[in-house]
Design a protein around this motif. Sequence first.
Motif, short mmCIF file in Angstrom:
data_model
loop_
_atom_site.label_atom_id
_atom_site.label_comp_id
_atom_site.label_asym_id
_atom_site.label_seq_id
_atom_site.Cartn_x
_atom_site.Cartn_y
_atom_site.Cartn_z
N THR A 8 0.82 -1.44 -0.45
CA THR A 8 -0.08 -0.23 0.03
C THR A 8 0.81 1.20 -0.12
OG1 THR A 8 -1.35 -1.30 1.47
CG2 THR A 8 -1.49 1.23 1.10
N VAL A 56 3.80 1.65 2.58
CA VAL A 56 3.62 1.50 4.38
C VAL A 56 3.60 -0.37 4.27
CG1 VAL A 56 2.14 3.57 5.15
CG2 VAL A 56 1.08 2.18 4.14
N ASP A 60 0.44 0.44 8.47
CA ASP A 60 0.53 2.00 7.72
C ASP A 60 1.50 2.60 8.93
OD1 ASP A 60 -0.76 3.94 6.43
OD2 ASP A 60 -1.38 5.15 8.46
#
Length: 172
Positions: A8, A56, A60
């Motif tokens: 991501t 990430v 996150d």
Amino acid sequence: MSSSRTWTTRAETGADVPAIRDIVRAAFPTPEEAALVDALRADAGAWIEGLSLVAVDDADRPVGHALLTRCHIGDSPALCLAPVAVRPTHQNTGAGTAAVRAALAAAERLGERHVVVLGHPEYYPRFGFSRASAHGIGLTIDVPDEALMALNLDAAHPLPAGTVRYAAPFGI
């Protein structure tokens, strides 16, 4: 870690700044690159919001980073890709590739046309970079010819020839 992972990516936020600094410090042998990122972030003529991208983890937390800042090829606006860094524990997992691809896609969405990179000639061609000298692009300092590469993001506007002028924090 598997290199088949899908990462991501997203633009950095203010909360990411310490993590990015840690990633860059860990990925390079000296703290100079981390200081460069901080100096570029503070340079209004170089920094472009949305062109500092992170890959990430599932929580996150940034593990990879790619930065594009304003430079010029001759008088034509361009972007400089530097630095690209990945936390050592996540190197060779695709995190750096994901961050670079996200940064280049963000630049294209912003209407940017040209990108230069001074880096490993084995790594950057996967993104479409080719030898800058073949396009008449050079530097004011001596570097291995194959290390300076350029990428055209907009086929309607070919790469201009000229000398790359980096943002002041690069010291080039």
